[in-house]
Design a protein around this motif. Structure first.
Motif, PDB file in Angstrom:
ATOM      1  N   ILE A   1      10.266  27.429 -25.770  1.00 29.21           N
ATOM      2  CA  ILE A   1       8.851  27.786 -25.905  1.00 29.21           C
ATOM      3  C   ILE A   1       8.214  27.039 -27.071  1.00 29.21           C
ATOM      4  O   ILE A   1       7.116  26.482 -26.954  1.00 29.21           O
TER       5      ILE A   1
ATOM      6  N   SER B   1      10.768  26.508 -16.471  1.00 30.18           N
ATOM      7  CA  SER B   1      10.654  27.851 -17.047  1.00 30.18           C
ATOM      8  C   SER B   1       9.282  28.460 -16.735  1.00 30.18           C
ATOM      9  O   SER B   1       8.263  27.776 -16.829  1.00 30.18           O
TER      10      SER B   1
ATOM     11  N   ARG C   1       5.963  31.087 -17.208  1.00 26.39           N
ATOM     12  CA  ARG C   1       5.221  31.462 -18.408  1.00 26.39           C
ATOM     13  C   ARG C   1       5.864  32.711 -19.009  1.00 26.39           C
ATOM     14  O   ARG C   1       6.609  33.445 -18.335  1.00 26.39           O
ATOM     15  N   ALA C   2       5.583  32.931 -20.286  1.00 22.18           N
ATOM     16  CA  ALA C   2       6.257  34.008 -21.017  1.00 22.18           C
ATOM     17  C   ALA C   2       5.225  34.859 -21.742  1.00 22.18           C
ATOM     18  O   ALA C   2       4.190  34.358 -22.198  1.00 22.18           O
TER      19      ALA C   2
ATOM     20  N   ILE D   1      13.421  37.683 -16.757  1.00 20.21           N
ATOM     21  CA  ILE D   1      12.437  37.179 -15.799  1.00 20.21           C
ATOM     22  C   ILE D   1      12.046  38.296 -14.839  1.00 20.21           C
ATOM     23  O   ILE D   1      12.886  38.835 -14.119  1.00 20.21           O
TER      24      ILE D   1
ATOM     25  N   ASP E   1       8.459  35.684 -17.879  1.00 19.43           N
ATOM     26  CA  ASP E   1       9.516  35.922 -18.854  1.00 19.43           C
ATOM     27  C   ASP E   1       9.008  36.917 -19.901  1.00 19.43           C
ATOM     28  O   ASP E   1       7.979  36.704 -20.534  1.00 19.43           O
TER      29      ASP E   1
ATOM     30  N   TYR F   1      12.010  36.427 -28.849  1.00 16.40           N
ATOM     31  CA  TYR F   1      12.851  35.849 -27.796  1.00 16.40           C
ATOM     32  C   TYR F   1      14.223  35.445 -28.322  1.00 16.40           C
ATOM     33  O   TYR F   1      14.383  35.130 -29.511  1.00 16.40           O
TER      34      TYR F   1
ATOM     35  N   ARG G   1      15.863  30.420 -25.708  1.00  9.13           N
ATOM     36  CA  ARG G   1      14.561  30.466 -25.023  1.00  9.13           C
ATOM     37  C   ARG G   1      13.424  30.194 -25.996  1.00  9.13           C
ATOM     38  O   ARG G   1      12.442  29.523 -25.651  1.00  9.13           O
TER      39      ARG G   1
END
Length: 225
Positions: free
Chosen positions: A140, A110, A112-113, A49, A44, A132, A136
């Motif tokens: 997180i 979800s 990883r970002a 994505i 992300d 973000y 979202r």
């Protein structure tokens, strides 16, 4: 005598760039920060994505705002994401010598970002903390137990430069964003980013004194010529 006066004048004017008063380069002359972003599992980035592959992440050139990032394919013919970031400062004693990426861990369903991107050729000696969308950011923040900077979910790409920012806390409470609301470890890294506290003012006064003398001599020399 006149030749000496002219040489003295030009020499005095030449002290200006030597003493550090040369005009600063314009923002438009800066080299855009660009890095390859290898993705081995879904990632992300600012609410988009990315599937496994190799991407290019770069700062969009702008005189007024360098916090808009763009993610493209390797040959830059396709844009996958345009995201907002805020500066991540480094202490004066530390340089961003290597390009690196820091991630929020995956949680639930979800992926990883991307949290922070550091570019080795950064013109600001710092990184970019990814911002973000609010929904979202709440996911997180709850997972990592730290504040996440966000903006409203209905914000359009063209509004990213001016949209109000907010901070989503681990308890899902939303507050207006200020630099003081950055995660503690980021705020601590920002402290002392200026001149060392041990540096005295003596050298500065000496430099300004020499500069004033140089200007005075140049004016006097031109009059004598």
């Amino acid at each position: 005598m006149k030749l000496f006066a002219r040489l003295l004048a030009f020499g005095a004017l030449g002290l200006i760039p030597v003493l550090g008063f040369a005009p600063a380069p314009s923002a438009s002359a800066q080299i855009p920060e660009t890095s390859y972003l290898p993705v081995e599992e879904p990632l992300d980035v600012g609410g988009t994505i990315l599937q496994p592959g190799t991407y290019v992440i770069q700062v969009l050139p702008s005189i007024s705002n360098r916090n808009i990032l763009q993610v493209t394919n390797e040959d830059r013919t396709k844009i996958f994401a345009t995201v907002l970031s805020v500066p991540h400062a480094l202490p004066a004693t530390e340089d961003a010598k290597d390009t690196k990426f820091i991630f929020y861990p995956a949680s639930g369903d979800s992926p990883r970002a991307l949290r922070t991107w550091f570019n080795a050729e950064s013109t600001s000696n710092g990184g970019h903390d990814i911002v973000y969308p609010e929904e979202r950011a709440m996911q997180i923040a709850a997972a990592v137990k730290e504040p996440v900077i966000a903006y409203k979910d209905d914000t359009k790409v063209e509004e990213l430069k001016t949209t109000p920012l907010e901070v989503v806390n681990a308890d899902q409470k939303v507050a207006s964003y200020t630099e003081r609301d950055l995660p503690a470890k980021v705020a601590e890294m920002s402290e002392g980013a200026g001149m060392p506290r041990t540096a005295g003012s003596g050298p500065s006064f000496l430099i300004f004194g020499l500069l004033a003398l140089a200007v005075a001599l140049s004016v006097r020399a031109f009059r004598a010529a």
